[in-house]
Design a protein around this motif. Structure first.
Motif: not given
Length: 77
Positions: A58-63
């Motif tokens: 998960i990075q910056n609220g995104e898979i």
């Protein structure tokens, strides 16, 4: 002119934002998923590209991608 600052060149190699590994607990059907973190909190993230009960980056609220299932060990020193 090329950037000759070695520190800036190194920073350009590192992706921006914090990346964590979480377990996907549910796909919501609206382009978002529920993700369980190691501290037992649950967050809502964008995308449904990883199925439930699998780990994901998960990075910056995104898979971003599926994470491998690796064995974790803890040792006291």
């Amino acid at each position: 002119m090329a950037n000759t600052n070695i520190c800036q060149q190194f920073k350009a190699l590192i992706p921006e934002g914090v990346s964590v590994v979480a377990t996907i607990t549910a796909n919501n059907g609206n382009g978002t998923s529920q993700a369980g973190l190691r501290d037992s909190s649950v967050i809502t993230v964008k995308r449904e590209s990883v199925t439930a009960r699998q780990k994901a980056f998960i990075q910056n609220g995104e898979i971003k991608d599926a994470a491998p299932e690796l064995v974790q060990y803890e040792e006291e020193v």
